[in-house]
Write an enzyme that holds these catalytic residues in place. Structure first.
Site, PDB file in Angstrom:
ATOM      1  N   LYS A 283      39.717   0.975 -31.714  1.00 37.45           N
ATOM      2  CA  LYS A 283      40.345   1.131 -33.032  1.00 37.45           C
ATOM      3  C   LYS A 283      41.179   2.399 -33.061  1.00 37.45           C
ATOM      4  O   LYS A 283      40.919   3.327 -32.301  1.00 37.45           O
ATOM      5  CB  LYS A 283      39.253   1.241 -34.111  1.00 37.45           C
ATOM      6  CG  LYS A 283      38.509  -0.039 -34.414  1.00 37.45           C
ATOM      7  CD  LYS A 283      37.501   0.182 -35.535  1.00 37.45           C
ATOM      8  CE  LYS A 283      36.700  -1.071 -35.825  1.00 37.45           C
ATOM      9  NZ  LYS A 283      37.499  -2.191 -36.351  1.00 37.45           N
ATOM     10  N   ASP A 353      36.841  -5.933 -30.303  1.00 35.07           N
ATOM     11  CA  ASP A 353      36.568  -5.419 -31.654  1.00 35.07           C
ATOM     12  C   ASP A 353      36.042  -6.515 -32.587  1.00 35.07           C
ATOM     13  O   ASP A 353      35.569  -6.228 -33.680  1.00 35.07           O
ATOM     14  CB  ASP A 353      37.847  -4.788 -32.226  1.00 35.07           C
ATOM     15  CG  ASP A 353      37.566  -3.867 -33.394  1.00 35.07           C
ATOM     16  OD1 ASP A 353      36.380  -3.571 -33.647  1.00 35.07           O
ATOM     17  OD2 ASP A 353      38.534  -3.436 -34.051  1.00 35.07           O
ATOM     18  N   ARG A 357      30.625 -10.941 -34.767  1.00 33.38           N
ATOM     19  CA  ARG A 357      30.330 -12.364 -34.586  1.00 33.38           C
ATOM     20  C   ARG A 357      29.593 -12.607 -33.274  1.00 33.38           C
ATOM     21  O   ARG A 357      28.821 -13.549 -33.150  1.00 33.38           O
ATOM     22  CB  ARG A 357      31.626 -13.179 -34.703  1.00 33.38           C
ATOM     23  CG  ARG A 357      32.714 -12.760 -33.753  1.00 33.38           C
ATOM     24  CD  ARG A 357      34.094 -13.256 -34.182  1.00 33.38           C
ATOM     25  NE  ARG A 357      34.687 -12.417 -35.233  1.00 33.38           N
ATOM     26  CZ  ARG A 357      35.882 -12.630 -35.767  1.00 33.38           C
ATOM     27  NH1 ARG A 357      36.629 -13.641 -35.364  1.00 33.38           N
ATOM     28  NH2 ARG A 357      36.339 -11.826 -36.706  1.00 33.38           N
TER      29      ARG A 357
HETATM   30  N1  BES Z   1      33.577  -4.016 -38.473  1.00 35.16           N
HETATM   31  C1  BES Z   1      34.871  -4.577 -38.344  1.00 35.16           C
HETATM   32  C2  BES Z   1      35.394  -5.164 -39.661  1.00 35.16           C
HETATM   33  C3  BES Z   1      35.960  -4.202 -40.647  1.00 35.16           C
HETATM   34  C4  BES Z   1      37.214  -3.670 -40.472  1.00 35.16           C
HETATM   35  C5  BES Z   1      35.282  -3.912 -41.795  1.00 35.16           C
HETATM   36  C6  BES Z   1      37.749  -2.831 -41.421  1.00 35.16           C
HETATM   37  C7  BES Z   1      35.808  -3.080 -42.752  1.00 35.16           C
HETATM   38  C8  BES Z   1      37.050  -2.537 -42.564  1.00 35.16           C
HETATM   39  C9  BES Z   1      34.841  -5.704 -37.327  1.00 35.16           C
HETATM   40  O1  BES Z   1      33.984  -5.538 -36.271  1.00 35.16           O
HETATM   41  C10 BES Z   1      36.217  -5.801 -36.757  1.00 35.16           C
HETATM   42  O2  BES Z   1      36.617  -4.881 -36.101  1.00 35.16           O
HETATM   43  N2  BES Z   1      36.897  -6.904 -37.043  1.00 35.16           N
HETATM   44  C11 BES Z   1      38.222  -7.098 -36.612  1.00 35.16           C
HETATM   45  C12 BES Z   1      38.344  -8.546 -36.195  1.00 35.16           C
HETATM   46  C13 BES Z   1      39.635  -8.868 -35.512  1.00 35.16           C
HETATM   47  C14 BES Z   1      39.689  -8.180 -34.175  1.00 35.16           C
HETATM   48  C15 BES Z   1      39.725 -10.350 -35.366  1.00 35.16           C
HETATM   49  C16 BES Z   1      39.164  -6.789 -37.783  1.00 35.16           C
HETATM   50  O3  BES Z   1      38.842  -7.126 -38.920  1.00 35.16           O
HETATM   51  O4  BES Z   1      40.188  -6.180 -37.547  1.00 35.16           O
HETATM   52 ZN    ZN Z   2      32.386  -4.363 -36.562  1.00 35.26          ZN
HETATM   53 MN    MN Z   3      34.868  -4.484 -34.666  1.00 34.08          MN
END
Ligand code: BES
Ligand code: ZN
Ligand code: MN
Length: 503
Positions: A283, A353, A357
């Site tokens: 990230k 990331d 899931r």
């Molecule tokens: N924990 C994050 C989701 C998240 C992101 C929650 C921002 C709150 C604020 C999750 O693990 C994640 O990184 N999801 C990605 C998925 C994508 C790579 C398909 C996301 O939401 O960017």
């Molecule tokens: Zn996450």
């Molecule tokens: Mn993530």
């Protein structure tokens, strides 16, 4: 702090502070009028001077109002008198609670619970007033040093009563009070865990927090599966995430079995990702600190168990929290890796990331095989896309069972922890097709379309055999750099009323 319910008259109440409401344009409520009469028009006189007109959330503290027995009278503005709605009621109660805390009152009596709220009853008003007050009085200062802690404001208030109009309402009020106290405790546990930083709140810490719930005399049982146990069960998806971290993953399993013997349990499954750096698909640095909140789904499971156990609900409940970190490392998942889940479904990891899931997939399979639950509800800070779609008022809701979705929606409306259903139609299944494995962990078509749904559709592949709902709490569990303890209220409310219909 001690909370209680009572039925009394504000002008005759000998206490540190009585809290009464005034509608906009200086229109007193029944209780404000009682005080005004007892004092020979003292409230009207103060308002005529223009210090207070009853705007929603406005407060005014008066001392030694003649003809009353209380040391103070706190006026709280209720806004327009066209039938108070849920949100206005909570705002007024919160403002009153905040103002009360700045006084020296040791005991107080809140009469806002006697004001009518549109379509709501006494039970609701007391329950919501207590929940709102508890939320207002929550603080997180575990991470401050001793010197800073000594400087924190101290509060004098020790006892707070909520009043109802008639003695006949006391039992409903008491039920509301007890529910709110239990929900509040569970919610505060979830908040504490969510607010703790990733170096302190590790998977091991979460497991210990669960074990604490199962301490001596508790009606909760806890067992913790280690990585070696998970390996034996074939949890290749979950373990692939924790491989990139030095903190061992934990699968925390909780049981509360106070329902009928042989009745299939309700299962709660939580994402307990104690820090999400994204892994190799790392990230951006800005705001990454906030990804300590990625375990709020797991925290909500623990908080709900705490509340349910305190309320001694006559239900069978099981909880499964998948706890891990997601970090970049020489041994971490790489984009393109293929792993085999406990269900035997192979997964191509196109973005490391999208790890929530991956850990939930195996937790869901474990839950289904171990418990064959009547209902399974998972909760996860799963997607940024859900925050984009819904913001921070409702959690995203996905379900393969309309009756379950309805029960959760109703519970959320009732307790003020709302959800909004998003679709999970079969068309979306095509979006997670993989070139080389059974499924991919991100969309392979449609780009960033419907990101929250894609996450749900992925999870559904591991929950098909169950009556299942998924709550995406990415926007609701964490607001403005603070944990909210949601969706503990929603779940407890659902468990008090909902599951019987689905047994
Ligand atoms: N924990 C994050 C989701 C998240 C992101 C929650 C921002 C709150 C604020 C999750 O693990 C994640 O990184 N999801 C990605 C998925 C994508 C790579 C398909 C996301 O939401 O960017
Ligand atoms: Zn996450
Ligand atoms: Mn993530």
């Amino acid at each position: 702090m001690e909370y209680f319910v009572k039925s009394s008259s504000p002008d005759k109440r000998r206490t540190g502070c009585v809290i009464v409401g005034v509608f906009d344009r200086r229109a007193p409520t029944f209780d404000a009028a009682l005080i005004d009469q007892a004092s020979g028009g003292a409230l009207a006189a103060v308002m005529r001077r223009g210090d207070f007109d009853g705007k929603l959330g406005q407060t005014l503290l008066l001392h030694d109002v003649p003809g009353t027995l209380a040391e103070r009278v706190l006026l709280v503005g209720l806004g327009r008198d066209n039938g108070l709605d849920d949100s206005a009621f909570r705002k007024a109660v919160a403002a009153g609670a905040r103002a009360l805390r700045t006084t020296g009152a040791i005991e107080a009596a809140n009469y806002l619970t006697r004001v009518q709220v549109r379509d709501r009853d006494t039970h609701w008003r007391v329950q919501q007033a207590v929940l709102t007050t508890l939320a207002e009085y929550y603080r997180f200062d575990e991470c401050r040093g001793d010197a800073a802690r000594a400087e924190l404001p101290t509060f004098k208030l020790e006892r707070l009563g909520f009043d109802v109009a008639t003695r006949a309402e006391l039992s409903a009020a008491d039920r509301g009070l007890r529910e709110a106290l239990a929900i509040g405790e569970g919610q505060n546990l979830a908040k504490d865990l969510g607010n703790l930083p990733g170096n302190l709140c590790t998977p091991t810490y979460l497991a210990d927090a669960a074990r604490k719930l199962a301490g001596p005399g508790s009606n909760i049982k806890v067992k913790v599966l280690e990585e070696s146990d998970m390996k034996k069960l074939g949890m290749g998806s979950l373990l692939s995430v924790s491989r990139g971290s030095r903190e061992p993953a934990k699968l925390i399993v909780l049981e509360y079995l106070k329902g009928k013997k042989g009745h299939r349990p309700v299962a709660l499954v939580g994402k307990g990702l104690t820090f999400d750096a994204g892994g190799i698909s790392i990230k951006p640095a800005a705001g990454m600190d906030e990804m300590k909140f990625d375990m709020c789904g797991g925290a909500a499971v623990l908080g709900t168990f705490k509340a349910v156990s305190q309320l001694k609900l006559p239900i069978n409940l099981v909880g499964v929290v998948a706890a891990s970190e997601n970090l970049p490392d020489g041994d971490a998942n790489k984009p393109g890796d293929v792993v085999t889940s406990m269900a035997g479904i192979t997964i191509e990891i196109l973005n490391t990331d999208a790890e929530g899931r991956l850990i939930l997939a195996d937790a869901l399979t474990y839950t289904e095989r171990q418990y064959d639950p009547a209902v399974c509800i998972d909760m996860a800070t799963l997607t940024g896309a859900c925050v984009v779609a819904l913001g921070s008022y409702p959690s995203g809701l996905f379900s393969n069972t309309p009756a379950l979705a309805r029960a959760l929606t109703t519970a959320g409306e009732q307790i003020g922890d709302r959800v909004w259903e998003l679709p999970m139609w079969p068309e979306y299944d095509d979006h997670i097709k993989s070139e080389c494995a059974d499924i991919a962990n991100i969309a392979t078509k449609g780009g960033r379309d419907a990101g929250a749904t894609i996450g749900a559709v992925f999870l559904h592949r591991f929950a098909r055999k169950m009556k299942w709902a998924h709550l995406d709490i990415a926007g609701t569990a964490w607001i403005g750099k603070k944990s909210t303890g949601r969706p503990v209220p929603l779940l407890v409310q659902y468990l008090i009323h909902g599951p019987t219909k689905l047994q």
